[in-house]
Design a protein around this motif. Sequence first.
Motif, short mmCIF file in Angstrom:
data_model
loop_
_atom_site.label_atom_id
_atom_site.label_comp_id
_atom_site.label_asym_id
_atom_site.label_seq_id
_atom_site.Cartn_x
_atom_site.Cartn_y
_atom_site.Cartn_z
N LEU A 470 0.72 -1.14 -0.06
CA LEU A 470 -0.05 0.01 0.15
C LEU A 470 0.78 1.19 -0.03
CD1 LEU A 470 -2.90 -0.96 2.39
CD2 LEU A 470 -3.09 -0.52 0.17
N ARG A 515 -7.17 0.34 3.37
CA ARG A 515 -7.79 1.06 2.65
C ARG A 515 -8.85 2.02 3.12
NH1 ARG A 515 -10.92 -0.38 -3.18
NH2 ARG A 515 -12.45 -1.08 -1.51
N ARG A 519 -8.99 6.65 3.96
CA ARG A 519 -10.09 7.54 3.22
C ARG A 519 -10.00 8.69 4.13
NH1 ARG A 519 -14.84 4.04 0.99
NH2 ARG A 519 -13.85 2.95 -0.81
N TRP A 523 -6.62 9.36 0.86
CA TRP A 523 -6.22 8.44 0.16
C TRP A 523 -7.28 7.48 -0.55
CZ3 TRP A 523 -1.34 7.63 -1.86
CH2 TRP A 523 -0.35 8.24 -0.98
N TYR A 525 -7.79 4.34 -3.31
CA TYR A 525 -6.99 3.12 -3.87
C TYR A 525 -7.94 2.44 -4.85
CZ TYR A 525 -3.33 3.46 -0.21
OH TYR A 525 -2.37 4.09 0.36
N ILE A 620 -1.83 -2.43 -6.91
CA ILE A 620 -2.53 -1.21 -6.05
C ILE A 620 -2.11 0.02 -6.75
CG2 ILE A 620 -2.75 -0.43 -3.69
CD1 ILE A 620 -1.65 -3.17 -2.76
N GLY A 622 -3.04 3.92 -5.67
CA GLY A 622 -3.24 5.04 -4.86
C GLY A 622 -3.11 6.44 -5.06
#
Length: 754
Positions: A470, A515, A519, A523, A525, A620, A622
């Motif tokens: 991540l 994830r 938020r 962020w 993703y 991933i 982001g």
Amino acid sequence: MVGAMANNGRIRSASPVTNGSKDLTPNSAPASTTGSEYGPVEFTRDDVETLLNERIKYKSKFNYKERCENMMEYIKRLRLCIRWFQELELDYAFEQEKLKNALELNEKHCADMEVSLRNKEEELNMIIEELRKNFESVQMQLAREQTEKLAANDSLGKEKETRLAVEKAQAGLVEELGKTQGDLQTANQRIQSVNDMYKLLQEYNSSLQLYNSKLQGDLDEAHETIKRGEKERTAIVENIGNLKGQFSALQDQLAASKASQEDIMKQKGELVNEIASLKVELQQAKEDRDRHLVEVQTLQTEATKYNDFKDTITELETTCSSQSTQIRELQDRLVSSERRLQVSDLTTFEKINEFEDQKQSIIDLKSRVEEAELKLVEGEKLRKKLHNTILELKGNIRVFCRVRPLLPGESNSDEGKTISYPTSLEALGRGIDLMQNAQKHSFTFDKVFLPTASQQDVFIEISQLVQSALDGYKVCIFAYGQTGSGKTFTMMGRPGNLEEKGLIPRCLEQIFETRQSLRSQGWKYELQVSMLEIYNETIRDLLSTNKEAVRTDNGVSPQKHAIKHDASGNTHVAELTILDVKSSREVSFLLDHAARNRSVGKTQMNEQSSRSHFVFTLRISGVNESTEQQVQGVLNLIDLAGSERLSKSGSTGDRLKETQAINKSLSSLGDVIFALAKKEDHVPFRNSKLTYLLQPCLGGDSKTLMFVNIAPESSSTGESLCSLRFAARVNACEIGTPRRQTNIKPLENRLSLG
């Protein structure tokens, strides 16, 4: 600058002013002001303010000569003050230049020190590398000496048998026997020298273990720092939750206050309307009373004339008294209504004050929440930095060893004889000992999991590595070991049992939970999934909806899935199905679909043996909308097929062909690891589809972790020893430094493997 000079505390010399205003007495100025008509002077802040605020007074308004002289005198003093300021500014500029030069000298000295430290570090790295090479050469020499020792013992046995078989020719073979004894003595001397060398190597190995324990101590300190940061982060998150709860409670109170205020305002309006109506009724009652009084007086005047109207007068008096009573009641109601209106006004004022206080409390809470969120963002940045530092200290390829528990029907008495775990401080939780033919083999890895370790215990150790995906890194985790050692259980777990979920489902749950929590920090993703297997050196797409493309009778897929690597270290697999996922439930469904399509079979060593290498890839992407930061990470989770011996597995037909393909690809993997450990110029990645697919993970800038799975029963000792030796060789490999990917490419350029 004037304020600074005003605090010097110098003695002022008197200087009268001719126009009778306030005194402007300059102090002694620097030596550079000599030559002025007032001599060396220095001004204070009061002097400058007095000079600027001075009002020139004149004896005569039309005496222009006097005014010119006073003005010239005032201008001279202003010029003297300006000249003093200019010279003072030059002095400050000179001091500033001196400080800049000193700062440049210090920076140059620091740069020289950094260069020297880098040189020292490179020298130490070269020395360590030379020591490693010497250690490997001595190991090879020791192996040769042992081989020669065995050969000498064999020759000695043959000589003894020959001496017993030919007793008649004993006299003729005496010289040959003496020669053999001389060779034996020479071999014993060589063995003694090899033993001495082995002792030296043991001492050197102990020193290396001490150095490794020191590094482990530094690593533990870094772990403690990470834990403290996590605790602080948890405390901040809890504080934010409490503040948000208080904020919502205050908002509820504010809404209730607003509702009560509206009710009070409505009551106030009703009371005002009621008072107005009461006032109207009171006025009407007063008018009726006055009218009736007039009628009574008129009737009383006429009563003397008309005695017949006594009854009418009595009725009118009764009506008048009743109306007076009604008037008094209305007056009482009016007074009570006015009191209620005053009380409602006071209540409304109190509610307004309470509303303002709650509004201010909400503003304060919002500011505290913003500060806490900023601290949370800073803590998250620090956690990422420390986390990546720890992984780099541990090495790019880390190795975890996991020993599966004994299965029903397997003997428990052999486990203690075959596998043991050292309890010393240096090897606790990291060492494993294997006994074979009464010989002890010791190994040390980054972590060793006992048979009692749960799936959750294993996942906790890799959770930080999963977090790196991540953060924008390429991460690869693969399981290696013989068939039946628990690789698929480690990676996939047991279906339907939540406590025994494998690493792949747990990794996905962590990624989706993280994830969701990120938020709040801005962020967002996007996740993409692909799954494939390598069966008989052929790539199969496990997510394909075309069953013929997934499985054919001869094991050859009609679709050609070519592997290509780009300049950025990313890997493309042509015609591979890639799906966008929004939740862990979608991925679980895809995993079940892939498990049904994967090649499995029954052998004498394993009831459900994986006959292919399974590769799960999660891409991933982001982006942080507030900081405009972009990251791109890849998580590869790989379940390798198990190595097996044909004599034990009893494979025939298709199973024989599968076993040969599996052993060939694992052998190619061993060749790649050996070349990387030796730092050879050519690494044979293209010898198999598996090694070519794993090239970015083994020789690139990825963070790689290998699980070596071990079976505890004594019948698997040989395979376990081979697996442990291979894992030790992997742990000694040094690959490229992990690099964070921050450049986002268009979503159409989807990669199947990072």
